[in-house]
Design an enzyme around this catalytic site. Structure first.
Site, PDB file in Angstrom:
ATOM      1  N   CYS A 261       0.980  -1.209  -0.093  1.00 37.65           N
ATOM      2  CA  CYS A 261       0.241  -0.599  -0.033  1.00 37.65           C
ATOM      3  C   CYS A 261       0.875   1.545  -0.276  1.00 37.65           C
ATOM      4  CB  CYS A 261      -0.504  -0.121   1.006  1.00 37.65           C
ATOM      5  SG  CYS A 261      -1.483   1.646   1.516  1.00 37.65           S
TER       6      CYS A 261
ATOM      7  N   HIS B 222      22.548   9.050  15.156  1.00 40.74           N
ATOM      8  CA  HIS B 222      23.095   8.749  16.540  1.00 40.74           C
ATOM      9  C   HIS B 222      22.115   9.405  17.457  1.00 40.74           C
ATOM     10  CE1 HIS B 222      26.291   9.529  20.117  1.00 40.74           C
ATOM     11  NE2 HIS B 222      25.967   8.698  20.061  1.00 40.74           N
TER      12      HIS B 222
ATOM     13  N   HIS C 107      31.951  10.888  13.897  1.00 42.57           N
ATOM     14  CA  HIS C 107      30.973  12.037  13.477  1.00 42.57           C
ATOM     15  C   HIS C 107      33.089  13.273  13.244  1.00 42.57           C
ATOM     16  CE1 HIS C 107      27.285  12.087  14.949  1.00 42.57           C
ATOM     17  NE2 HIS C 107      27.794  11.385  16.403  1.00 42.57           N
TER      18      HIS C 107
ATOM     19  N   TRP D 166      20.720  14.730  22.056  1.00 40.40           N
ATOM     20  CA  TRP D 166      22.236  15.606  21.938  1.00 40.40           C
ATOM     21  C   TRP D 166      22.104  16.328  20.949  1.00 40.40           C
ATOM     22  CZ3 TRP D 166      26.490  16.310  19.158  1.00 40.40           C
ATOM     23  CH2 TRP D 166      27.899  16.556  19.352  1.00 40.40           C
TER      24      TRP D 166
ATOM     25  N   CYS E  73       0.034   3.653   3.051  1.00 37.92           N
ATOM     26  CA  CYS E  73       1.034   2.998   4.437  1.00 37.92           C
ATOM     27  C   CYS E  73       2.472   3.347   3.719  1.00 37.92           C
ATOM     28  CB  CYS E  73       0.970   1.168   4.937  1.00 37.92           C
ATOM     29  SG  CYS E  73      -0.837   0.533   4.362  1.00 37.92           S
TER      30      CYS E  73
ATOM     31  N   TRP F 158      24.830  12.774  12.925  1.00 38.03           N
ATOM     32  CA  TRP F 158      23.820  13.632  13.472  1.00 38.03           C
ATOM     33  C   TRP F 158      22.234  12.406  14.492  1.00 38.03           C
ATOM     34  CZ3 TRP F 158      19.426  16.446  13.845  1.00 38.03           C
ATOM     35  CH2 TRP F 158      19.043  16.843  14.656  1.00 38.03           C
ATOM     36  N   SER F 159      21.704  12.267  13.447  1.00 41.23           N
ATOM     37  CA  SER F 159      20.140  12.054  13.831  1.00 41.23           C
ATOM     38  C   SER F 159      20.014  10.521  13.749  1.00 41.23           C
ATOM     39  CB  SER F 159      19.495  12.761  12.242  1.00 41.23           C
ATOM     40  OG  SER F 159      19.494  11.658  11.112  1.00 41.23           O
TER      41      SER F 159
END
Length: 811
Positions: free
Chosen positions: A79, A487, A424, A509, A82, A484-485
């Protein structure tokens, strides 16, 4: 309502702690279901999404009589709507992760043939369909459908709160009260609750902030949150509340103070309240700051600045990754070898280390690129890491020295923290170096984690995140934001887990204290991240100029220690080479010369050819001695003795360092005795006739040496048989010397008379097989002494017993 409030406000008592633990049972069962392979390979959700995946095996145990409410999405993987809605459902799961003891999210793929009957059972006809199941639902419950409404995270969160408030008895044991509080309840609150902090959130009737913060603090102890409406004028006037929403802390002494936050919003309230003194997650022991100074870890605690990055952490990560984690792979080949080359190449390009470390990484990278083999042994890689080529001014420190990544205990933080920090730093350094490929660092990190990272469950979760969205990274700045996201996603998933360090709780963070400008609030009151400010912060925080060199070993000491290690290693190698040469020399001496085996084989063949000739000669002599036509067969024991004598005269031969197994012979004792005496009688008769003939010939004439043998054929018949008998007699005599250690006369007499005194020595010959007379004498003497000793002991104890009986008989 009163009963509900009474039970909810007693959640910090001993009874509600039991219910709180019981509320996790269904959650734990559901989490196990996430680990099944088919749940992670099919459908729109995986175990990394913190969503319970329903199957025919677990649907009843999850939905029926559960201590927590559940919101289930019925969807079809084909779908399109969905598929578009799945990111919102995943974000919602992360957003209300702290609510899990009271409410949880689940999903089931109705496109899967096995799940079709389940979807039909709950009356699902379209996709996606959301249904709310109360706690302690009955087996026939089909859930409450979510009618038309918002499909974003904020709207769904509010809808769930409204459904939670419709709960009837029994109320979910882990869910705190969501209704408003009155002044009377607040005045008597500390009489029935043993918490240290009471947070009062003043708001309007249409606000959800108070209820959201209440559920956000659900898993924390020593704090309670209550919602107070603006219309509660007595309490508003007592505290002097003027802003709505706002948060005040109320204490048992009657004092109160306002909670100061950057923005009056749910996220800022939650973050500030979770970090109040004495507030900790349920199940965690209270962190004691003094323990950090008492060496609770393997190393002495090193004070550090939490807002900075330390080079010691990066070098420790390199050491653990290259010298310990890769060492688990003795041979690296195929895709793993490509992964290693990519990983080392990224480190050589972007690692902002000291010159000695960067030179070492570049030398290893050059060495790897020069390898043309399809596989690589870790030992050769370790030689390159230890700089056995002696590249000038190049070294990689050995050992770990954690600073910013140290944990309160040895199993907290450390290497995982260092790995995240390293990646990082590499993404930021790639942007500073103007790298051409925006995914170069991310792909190197992804492949390394997939191939080598020791935590395989962590590697699976990271791979799921990479498959989901890494392909969308198109610039170097988005690569920094993607890492970063992800993490923060991991921090959200692991918050409250056993791996969380209570001294360093996992948060989103950077925190508002570390980067206030990175946080913002939408008009709706929802928290948002300021992307531009966040990029600025990441570039500054992970820049090479911002790295601290505290606790590092000096380069001169590092190079000197590496030189000493190389010298010691060279000496050890020379000693090993010397020991190997000595070992090979001993092996060479133990091995026969090249032509010795051939000579031994030729001698064996010659002896094998001589044996039939000797046997034939004995047979011919026997025929001459017995002209009646009867053939004399030597007894079996004679053949055995002859074989033994021949084997004993052969030189030992070692072929291929294997001993020849001894051949066992089985002799019939009855036939041995009969043939023994028969053969002895025959030899004695032959010897007697030989002596008579000799004496007769000597009386008649003295023949010339050698002439009589040609003229008198009868003399030849009398003399020739003597030589084989003498040889046989000598052989038997030598065997007797070996076996019995005795000699009973001349060789000729020994050959003709094996037992000179049969009546006296027959028993001794029988007993002395393998023994000498001295041995027999010693045995007899020992037996006699033993008998005397036993007799003496018997008499001693017999007399002692008599004396004891006599003493007892005395009055």
């Amino acid at each position: 309502m009163a009963r509900r409030c009474c039970r909810a406000t007693s959640r910090f008592t001993g009874e509600i702690h039991t219910n709180f633990r019981e509320s996790f049972i269904s959650t734990i069962v559901l989490f196990v279901c996430l680990t099944f392979p088919f749940t992670t390979e099919a459908g729109l959700y995986t175990a990394s999404d913190q969503i319970v995946i329903l199957t025919p095996d677990n649907v009843d145990s999850v939905l029926v009589n559960s201590t927590a409410a559940l919101v289930v999405e019925f969807y079809a993987s084909w779908c399109g709507h969905c598929i578009a809605f799945s990111p919102e459902w995943k974000r919602l799961a992360r957003d209300i992760k702290e609510w899990k003891p009271a409410v949880d999210l689940a999903a089931i793929d109705c496109a899967n043939g096995d799940n079709g009957p389940i979807c039909s059972r709950f009356g699902v006809k379209g996709y996606p369909t959301l249904k709310f199941f109360h706690a302690y639902s009955k087996p026939d419950s089909k859930g409450q459908g979510f009618r038309e409404g918002p499909r974003d995270v904020r709207g769904l969160r509010h809808k769930i709160i409204e459904k939670m408030e419709t709960h009837e008895e029994p109320w979910p044991p882990a869910c705190p009260p969501l209704e408003t509080a009155s002044k009377a309840e607040i005045d008597n609150f500390f009489e029935t609750n043993g918490v240290e902090h009471l947070a009062l959130i003043f708001e309007t009737s249409n606000s959800y902030v108070g209820r959201e913060v209440t559920l956000d603090l659900l898993q924390y102890e020593n704090i309670a949150v209550r919602r107070v409406l603006k219309t509660e004028e007595a309490l508003v006037a007592k505290l002097g509340v003027t802003d709505f929403p706002s948060c005040y802390l109320y204490y048992p002494s009657g004092n109160f103070t306002r909670l100061h936050v950057q923005n009056e919003a749910r996220t800022f309230y939650t973050y500030a309240l979770q970090r109040l003194p004495g507030v900790l997650r349920a199940g965690n022991t209270p962190p004691v700051t003094s323990d950090l100074l008492k060496n609770t870890t393997e190393d002495q605690w090193r004070p550090f600045n939490g807002s900075r990055v330390y080079m010691a952490d990066l070098e420790s990560t390199l050491h653990y990754s290259l010298r310990l984690e890769l060492a688990a792979h003795p041979v690296i080949k195929g895709e793993a070898l490509i992964t290693l080359q990519r990983y080392i190449s990224v480190l050589a390009k972007y690692f902002p280390g000291r010159p000695v470390v960067r030179n070492l990484l570049k030398s290893v990278d050059t060495w790897l690129k020069g390898q043309n083999d399809t596989e690589l042994s870790y030992d050769s890689l370790r030689d390159a890491l230890d700089n056995t080529a002696e590249v000038p001014n190049a070294a990689l420190p050995e050992g770990v020295r954690w600073v910013g990544c140290q944990g309160s205990k040895p199993h907290f933080r450390r290497y995982p923290c260092g790995m995240w920090t390293l990646f990082h730093v590499l993404t930021v350094q790639a942007e500073e170096a103007a790298g051409k490929d925006p995914q170069e660092v991310l792909q190197a990190m992804r492949s390394y984690v997939h191939s080598f990272f020791g935590c395989r469950a962590c590697a699976t979760h990271f791979e799921n995140m990479a498959k989901d969205s890494m392909s969308h990274v198109g610039t170097l700045s988005t690569a920094m934001l993607w890492l970063w996201s992800r993490h923060n996603h991991v921090n959200n998933r692991l918050a409250g887990a056993l791996s969380e360090d209570p001294h360093f709780p996992k948060i989103q963070w950077p925190s508002p204290e570390l980067c206030p400008s990175c946080h913002g609030v939408k008009k709706s009151g929802e928290h948002t991240w300021n992307q531009e400010e966040l990029l600025t912060f990441l570039r500054s925080h992970f820049s090479s100029e911002h790295l601290l060199s505290d606790y590092l070993e000096k380069e001169a000491q590092l190079l000197s220690r590496q030189k000493e290690s190389l010298v010691a290693r060279q000496q050890e190698k020379e000693q090993e080479t010397k020991r190997g040469a000595e070992r090979r020399a001993r092996e060479a001496l133990a091995e026969p010369p090249p032509g010795q085996e051939e000579e031994e084989e030729e001698e064996d063949e010659e002896e094998a050819q001589e044996e039939p000739a000797a046997e034939e000669e004995v047979d011919q002599r026997a025929r001459r001695e017995h002209p009646g036509g009867k053939t004399f067969e030597p007894p079996t024991w004679v053949k055995l003795e002859a074989d033994v004598s021949r084997q004993s005269q052969r030189r030992p031969s070692i072929v291929g360092l294997k001993l020849r197994p001894p051949q066992e012979e089985i002799v019939d004792l009855d036939s041995f005795v009969n043939q023994h005496y028969k053969a002895k009688a025959l030899r004695a008769a032959a010897a007697g006739s030989s002596r008579v003939k000799r004496r007769t010939l000597q009386r008649q004439e003295e023949p010339q040496p050698g002439a009589g043998l040609e003229k008198e054929p009868g003399l030849g018949l009398g003399v020739q048989p003597v030589e084989p008998e003498d040889l046989l007699g000598q052989r038997n005599t030598l065997q007797k010397r070996i076996l019995t250690g005795q000699y009973t006369g001349s060789e000729e007499e020994g050959a003709l008379e094996m037992y000179p005194h049969p009546n006296k020595r027959r028993w001794m010959s029988f007993l002395s097989v393998g023994f000498s007379r001295l041995d027999i004498s010693l045995c007899v003497l020992l037996y006699f002494l033993s008998s005397m000793c036993l007799l003496a002991m018997y008499l001693f104890f017999k007399n002692r017993l008599r004396l004891r009986r006599a003493k007892v008989a005395l009055p």
